[in-house]
Scaffold this motif. Sequence first.
Motif: not given
Length: 257
Positions: A22-30, A53-58
């Motif tokens: 499971n690789f995922s990323s979420t971004h809370d700008e607030e 490493a490419v996944d994490v870099d992106n």
Amino acid sequence: MKRKFGFKNQSHNEKLSSIPHNFSSTHDEEKGISELTIYGDIGESWFWDSTSAVDVDNALKQAGTNDVVVRLNSPGGSAFDGIAIYNRLKNHPGKVTIHVDGWACSAASVIAMAGDEVIMGTGSMMMIHEASNIVWGTKNDMRQVADMLEELEEGIIDVYMTKAKVSREEIRDKVNAETWFSASKALEIGFATSTSSSVEDNEESEELTQMRAQMKVMQNKLDKIANQTQEPVPTSPTQLSVEDNGIGSFNLLKKWR
């Protein structure tokens, strides 16, 4: 297809091989926080899903300058991808907090070292060991690979030494022996900055401290109000002559309201 690990301690093999990718990323700008989940194998694989490493870099490019929280549960994988992910996280401009949710073994233990905070979850484990590779060829081919692995290990030990509270030789011995660390042992050696239980204890302690401070302020206010509303008690001396069996007289002070 389940991966077979070359670890000396095979007792955890089944559990490690069953960790779902499971690789995922979420971004809370607030809030200025990005969260990355890295579960399963590290590195590109033709045979099973994995995180490279490419996944994490992106994902970190999308995070911008946000603080980053990494949820880690991995048996490891490619040492080179692990090192690349470590460096990418280490150079991130925001604060990096790594939670070891389950396992941080092999290459995943290298990734864990990138955290400004490394929090070991209850029952979690970390493992460090010798670098390994599959070699086919002549004795010279094998010697060359062995030399390369020794150099790779020195670089990995450099990473561990950024947090270790013990000598380099002791870390090298633990690498050679394949050493498994519980949450408390990882904290003791310096690989972790806290455990889930210690974080909860600290939060509870802070809450109690704040509660005591608030109660003290409230008590001071109540005392002040009581002092302000209390009516003054004046006294006025009144002389009374009292006969004492004919011996003489004396004065009494009578209080009045």
